[in-house]
Design an enzyme around this catalytic site. Sequence first.
Site, PDB file in Angstrom:
ATOM      1  N   ASP A  20       0.846  -1.197   0.000  1.00 25.44           N
ATOM      2  CA  ASP A  20       0.000   0.000   0.000  1.00 25.44           C
ATOM      3  C   ASP A  20       0.881   1.247   0.000  1.00 25.44           C
ATOM      4  OD1 ASP A  20       0.940  -0.220   2.603  1.00 25.44           O
ATOM      5  OD2 ASP A  20      -1.030  -0.465   3.518  1.00 25.44           O
TER       6      ASP A  20
ATOM      7  N   ASN B  26      -8.717   0.336  13.447  1.00 23.03           N
ATOM      8  CA  ASN B  26     -10.116   0.069  13.065  1.00 23.03           C
ATOM      9  C   ASN B  26     -10.242  -1.286  12.362  1.00 23.03           C
ATOM     10  OD1 ASN B  26      -8.920   0.523  10.624  1.00 23.03           O
ATOM     11  ND2 ASN B  26     -10.158   2.282  10.046  1.00 23.03           N
TER      12      ASN B  26
ATOM     13  N   HIS C   1      -8.301  -2.421   9.837  1.00 17.36           N
ATOM     14  CA  HIS C   1      -7.969  -2.469   8.405  1.00 17.36           C
ATOM     15  C   HIS C   1      -6.738  -3.334   8.138  1.00 17.36           C
ATOM     16  CE1 HIS C   1      -5.371   1.473   8.603  1.00 17.36           C
ATOM     17  NE2 HIS C   1      -4.572   0.431   8.611  1.00 17.36           N
TER      18      HIS C   1
ATOM     19  N   GLU D 261     -10.144  -0.478   4.294  1.00 19.83           N
ATOM     20  CA  GLU D 261     -10.811   0.068   5.473  1.00 19.83           C
ATOM     21  C   GLU D 261     -12.116  -0.693   5.753  1.00 19.83           C
ATOM     22  OE1 GLU D 261      -9.208   2.095   7.290  1.00 19.83           O
ATOM     23  OE2 GLU D 261      -8.559   3.931   6.298  1.00 19.83           O
TER      24      GLU D 261
END
Length: 239
Positions: free
Chosen positions: A68, A139, A141, A146
């Site tokens: 990423d 969170n 991810h 996400e």
Amino acid sequence: MLADHEVMSRFAAQVVLAAVRRLAAESDGLPLRLVFSAGKTPIRLYELLATDYVDEFDWSRVHLYQMDEYVDPPSMDQDFSRYLSDKVIEPLGIGSANLMIRSHVDGRGGDWKSFIQRHEHHLRRSGGIDLVLHGIGSNGHLGFNEPGTAPTAAGAVVPLTASTRAAAGPIPIATHGVTLGLGVLLAAKETIVLASGSHKAQAVAQFLCGPVTSDCPASWLRCCDRVTVAVDAAAAKLL
Ligand code: GLP
């Protein structure tokens, strides 16, 4: 569960070494396709690999694919491609790499969408991922996939959530990321997940004990084979 970040990193180094040796034995001499997180969590692991483990494996057999990248960072110092070059590729003598080099993409009109499609296509055509090393977002991810991302999702340019942006600290951060999709990440032959610190405790609990749902992308890993999860005591405190 490991006592602290150092113990977790030492354990993870042994797991990585065992995995690359096993995968190399199965690969008929072909390159191993690895995807390594460019987060803060594995920094100590990469130091250990570069010192204690550099002579334990022929790292020139590895082809590293970047997972990423920030699309629009205020500063190039945040580039994951540079991180991977400095902390993994050069110190270990990795044989080859497909990185997300900003100047290459921007030089072609800044078209990150077509770039990630080509990047992921190249990885799939080469046989997919042998070993992926993940950190986990607070969170839940994986990469920049996400919450809300389907487990079959292809690589994409995505808006970063407030939680992901806040995790970078007080520095200004990109609004968008580009990421390999969950589809190709979840199909890896082997997976290692690292989590350290109490700010990851909620995500780790949802990942391992909550429902398997796109609300916590990491939870899809519970449907995968050959997954090793290494967390320190602080990250495990809600288990
Ligand atoms: C970041 C990256 C991931 C990384 C994860 C955890 O936002 N997109 O590739 O694995 O979130 O990062 P860290 O280890 O810094 O907490």
